[in-house]
Design a protein around this motif. Structure first.
Motif, PDB file in Angstrom:
ATOM      1  N   GLY A   1       0.783  -1.225   0.000  1.00 18.50           N
ATOM      2  CA  GLY A   1       0.000   0.000   0.000  1.00 18.50           C
ATOM      3  C   GLY A   1       0.817   1.279   0.000  1.00 18.50           C
ATOM      4  N   LYS A   2       2.117   1.175   0.266  1.00 10.03           N
ATOM      5  CA  LYS A   2       2.943   2.381   0.254  1.00 10.03           C
ATOM      6  C   LYS A   2       3.150   2.867  -1.184  1.00 10.03           C
ATOM      7  CE  LYS A   2       5.535   1.723   4.561  1.00 10.03           C
ATOM      8  NZ  LYS A   2       6.883   1.725   5.168  1.00 10.03           N
ATOM      9  N   GLY A   3       3.437   4.150  -1.324  1.00  4.75           N
ATOM     10  CA  GLY A   3       3.633   4.718  -2.648  1.00  4.75           C
ATOM     11  C   GLY A   3       4.764   5.730  -2.661  1.00  4.75           C
ATOM     12  N   ILE A   4       4.959   6.337  -3.812  1.00  2.45           N
ATOM     13  CA  ILE A   4       6.114   7.193  -4.053  1.00  2.45           C
ATOM     14  C   ILE A   4       5.715   8.662  -4.018  1.00  2.45           C
ATOM     15  CG2 ILE A   4       7.902   7.780  -5.742  1.00  2.45           C
ATOM     16  CD1 ILE A   4       7.470   4.871  -6.860  1.00  2.45           C
ATOM     17  N   LEU A   5       6.500   9.459  -3.296  1.00  2.00           N
ATOM     18  CA  LEU A   5       6.361  10.910  -3.302  1.00  2.00           C
ATOM     19  C   LEU A   5       7.233  11.469  -4.418  1.00  2.00           C
ATOM     20  CD1 LEU A   5       5.710  13.764  -2.192  1.00  2.00           C
ATOM     21  CD2 LEU A   5       7.604  13.446  -0.572  1.00  2.00           C
TER      22      LEU A   5
ATOM     23  N   GLY B   1      -7.774  -8.941  -9.246  1.00  2.00           N
ATOM     24  CA  GLY B   1      -7.222  -9.687 -10.374  1.00  2.00           C
ATOM     25  C   GLY B   1      -6.035  -9.032 -11.050  1.00  2.00           C
ATOM     26  N   LEU B   2      -5.280  -8.214 -10.312  1.00  2.00           N
ATOM     27  CA  LEU B   2      -4.159  -7.488 -10.904  1.00  2.00           C
ATOM     28  C   LEU B   2      -2.858  -8.272 -10.745  1.00  2.00           C
ATOM     29  CD1 LEU B   2      -5.069  -3.988  -9.426  1.00  2.00           C
ATOM     30  CD2 LEU B   2      -5.572  -4.823 -11.729  1.00  2.00           C
ATOM     31  N   PRO B   3      -2.077  -8.420 -11.806  1.00  2.00           N
ATOM     32  CA  PRO B   3      -0.837  -9.194 -11.717  1.00  2.00           C
ATOM     33  C   PRO B   3       0.358  -8.402 -11.196  1.00  2.00           C
ATOM     34  CG  PRO B   3      -1.209  -8.538 -13.975  1.00  2.00           C
ATOM     35  CD  PRO B   3      -2.404  -8.044 -13.194  1.00  2.00           C
ATOM     36  N   TRP B   4       0.193  -7.094 -10.990  1.00  2.00           N
ATOM     37  CA  TRP B   4       1.290  -6.250 -10.498  1.00  2.00           C
ATOM     38  C   TRP B   4       0.859  -5.589  -9.191  1.00  2.00           C
ATOM     39  CZ3 TRP B   4      -2.150  -4.428 -14.120  1.00  2.00           C
ATOM     40  CH2 TRP B   4      -1.979  -4.880 -15.430  1.00  2.00           C
ATOM     41  N   ASN B   5       1.856  -5.117  -8.421  1.00  2.00           N
ATOM     42  CA  ASN B   5       1.573  -4.197  -7.324  1.00  2.00           C
ATOM     43  C   ASN B   5       1.164  -2.869  -7.934  1.00  2.00           C
ATOM     44  OD1 ASN B   5       2.107  -5.665  -4.942  1.00  2.00           O
ATOM     45  ND2 ASN B   5       4.306  -5.421  -5.233  1.00  2.00           N
ATOM     46  N   LEU B   6       0.032  -2.338  -7.521  1.00  2.00           N
ATOM     47  CA  LEU B   6      -0.475  -1.071  -8.060  1.00  2.00           C
ATOM     48  C   LEU B   6      -0.464  -0.038  -6.952  1.00  2.00           C
ATOM     49  CD1 LEU B   6      -1.496  -1.035 -11.012  1.00  2.00           C
ATOM     50  CD2 LEU B   6      -3.814  -0.811 -10.119  1.00  2.00           C
ATOM     51  N   THR B   7       0.124   1.130  -7.204  1.00  2.00           N
ATOM     52  CA  THR B   7       0.158   2.165  -6.183  1.00  2.00           C
ATOM     53  C   THR B   7       0.237   3.537  -6.829  1.00  2.00           C
ATOM     54  OG1 THR B   7       1.132   2.740  -4.032  1.00  2.00           O
ATOM     55  CG2 THR B   7       2.676   2.208  -5.811  1.00  2.00           C
ATOM     56  N   PHE B   8       0.640   4.532  -6.041  1.00  2.00           N
ATOM     57  CA  PHE B   8       0.671   5.922  -6.493  1.00  2.00           C
ATOM     58  C   PHE B   8       2.107   6.440  -6.547  1.00  2.00           C
ATOM     59  CE2 PHE B   8       0.137   5.701  -1.926  1.00  2.00           C
ATOM     60  CZ  PHE B   8       1.028   6.638  -1.410  1.00  2.00           C
TER      61      PHE B   8
ATOM     62  N   LEU C   1      -4.656  -0.031  -0.978  1.00  2.00           N
ATOM     63  CA  LEU C   1      -5.101  -1.274  -0.340  1.00  2.00           C
ATOM     64  C   LEU C   1      -6.566  -1.576  -0.655  1.00  2.00           C
ATOM     65  CD1 LEU C   1      -3.501  -0.835   3.207  1.00  2.00           C
ATOM     66  CD2 LEU C   1      -2.659  -2.291   1.347  1.00  2.00           C
ATOM     67  N   GLY C   2      -7.231  -0.650  -1.392  1.00  2.00           N
ATOM     68  CA  GLY C   2      -8.655  -0.807  -1.677  1.00  2.00           C
ATOM     69  C   GLY C   2      -9.524  -0.552  -0.463  1.00  2.00           C
ATOM     70  N   GLN C   3      -9.063   0.326   0.439  1.00  4.36           N
ATOM     71  CA  GLN C   3      -9.776   0.584   1.690  1.00  4.36           C
ATOM     72  C   GLN C   3     -10.177   2.046   1.866  1.00  4.36           C
ATOM     73  OE1 GLN C   3      -7.225  -0.888   4.828  1.00  4.36           O
ATOM     74  NE2 GLN C   3      -7.142  -2.957   3.962  1.00  4.36           N
ATOM     75  N   TRP C   4     -10.062   2.835   0.813  1.00  4.59           N
ATOM     76  CA  TRP C   4     -10.426   4.253   0.912  1.00  4.59           C
ATOM     77  C   TRP C   4     -11.930   4.411   0.731  1.00  4.59           C
ATOM     78  CZ3 TRP C   4     -12.800   7.460  -2.700  1.00  4.59           C
ATOM     79  CH2 TRP C   4     -12.797   8.829  -2.417  1.00  4.59           C
ATOM     80  N   THR C   5     -12.509   5.364   1.435  1.00  6.43           N
ATOM     81  CA  THR C   5     -13.914   5.716   1.244  1.00  6.43           C
ATOM     82  C   THR C   5     -14.054   7.226   1.328  1.00  6.43           C
ATOM     83  OG1 THR C   5     -14.462   5.660   3.614  1.00  6.43           O
ATOM     84  CG2 THR C   5     -14.700   3.581   2.375  1.00  6.43           C
TER      85      THR C   5
END
Length: 340
Positions: free
Chosen positions: A16-20, A280-287, A327-331
């Motif tokens: 869940g971590k991402g890049i600044l 169903g994603l084959p890669w780590n997806l982040t920002f 992480l798919g946990q934002w609302t």
């Protein structure tokens, strides 16, 4: 023990971590500072970035930081290298190495990114300064009669040459082919161009013998142009972006870190969250966001020492929102719990 290219590339988008993206050029950071009434001096740029790097967001939500040439050489006010602040937070220092997009001869309205000359030597220096990943941005605009294959091919070849040089120096390349959202095109036009660009980029990475397992992709999302009269829903952006990536991006790529590309803070977060929820994603997806992580803390800070805590709180809030999205946990409800 030195981490391998594969380990660094994976870590940049894991958990869940991402890049600044704190790699604004001197002219870009000046525009940002002008907007908040702060003079863009060496010390002010240092103080602003030190504020971010000393925030709690760094250890909890940020995997890596893309730096500008000036910043990777700077020390904090107390003499600590800014790179060490990043490392001490458990984050990875990175460096922007391209020299910007310049008009491309024979291709009106299109650009080619420069900076390959002497790049191998620059990589050696940046490695010694602590950089373990790098970024090169190609810019593809959508308009009448553009993009052309000439421009897409030239930018893809430059990305491949940069990536090969980075890996030879022990540095993970972030490959960033950005299809701009500045025009009046609809989302389907963006899809077609993004698909074309990504397929050409991976073809050239193959020809350039770039190791995909040690590479990070930083793409745009598939989204309508800002001037389009027909804006797509969050669900449509997520569905078409994921479909485009699945059609173009090899599963050997460990990490995909999206750019925000002019979206609002909350739009960039919501779109990422919707993609993760699709599964169903084959890669780590982040920002890998710049303005979408920094606009709020810049405004809260406004160049005043007494506002450092407020600036750090604003940055931590935005970083946390994107961490939850990855992480798919934002609302929308958790979004409203603004930083104090």
């Amino acid at each position: 023990m030195t981490a391998s290219l594969e380990e660094v590339a994976y870590k940049l988008a894991a958990g869940g971590k991402g890049i600044l993206a704190a790699d604004e050029s001197a002219s870009t950071i000046k525009k940002r500072f002008d907007a908040i009434g702060v003079e863009s001096t060496f010390d002010n740029r240092r103080d602003y970035r030190e504020m971010l790097f000393r925030s709690e967001a760094m250890s909890q939500y940020i995997s890596g930081v893309i730096l500008f040439d000036e910043t990777i050489r700077q020390n904090a006010k107390d003499g600590t290298p800014l790179v060490k602040l990043i490392e001490d937070a458990g984050s990875i220092p990175g460096i922007k190495v391209d020299l910007g997009a310049k008009p491309q001869p024979g291709c009106p309205g299109e650009t080619i990114t420069e900076g390959l000359d002497g790049l191998g030597e620059r990589f050696k220096e940046y490695y010694d300064l602590g950089a373990r990943f790098a970024k090169w941005r190609a810019v593809i605009d959508i308009g009448q009669h553009i993009p052309s294959y000439t421009s897409i091919l030239a930018n893809a070849q430059a990305l491949a040459r940069y990536a090969a040089l980075a890996q030879a120096a022990g540095i993970v390349p972030i490959v960033e082919p950005e299809v701009l959202m500045d025009g009046d095109h609809d989302i389907d036009r963006c899809y077609d161009v993004t698909e074309w660009v990504l397929k050409e980029v991976f073809q050239q990475l193959f020809y350039g013998r770039v190791k995909l397992e040690g590479t990070v992709l930083k793409p745009n999302m598939v989204i309508a142009g800002k001037k389009s009269s027909k804006q797509a829903s969050v669900a449509e952006v997520a569905e078409k972006t994921v479909r485009c990536l699945k059609n173009c991006v090899p599963t050997a790529i460990p990490s995909v870190a999206f750019l925000s590309g002019g979206q609002s803070d909350e739009e960039a977060t919501a779109h990422l969250d919707a993609m993760i929820r699709a599964g169903g994603l084959p890669w780590n997806l982040t920002f890998s966001y710049g303005r979408a992580l920094q606009a709020a803390p810049q405004k809260a800070w406004s160049g005043k020492t007494e506002n450092i805590a407020a600036g750090q709180a604003a940055f931590t809030h935005r970083a946390k929102m994107n961490y939850l999205a990855a992480l798919g946990q934002w609302t929308p409800e958790v979004e409203q719990k603004k930083a104090a």
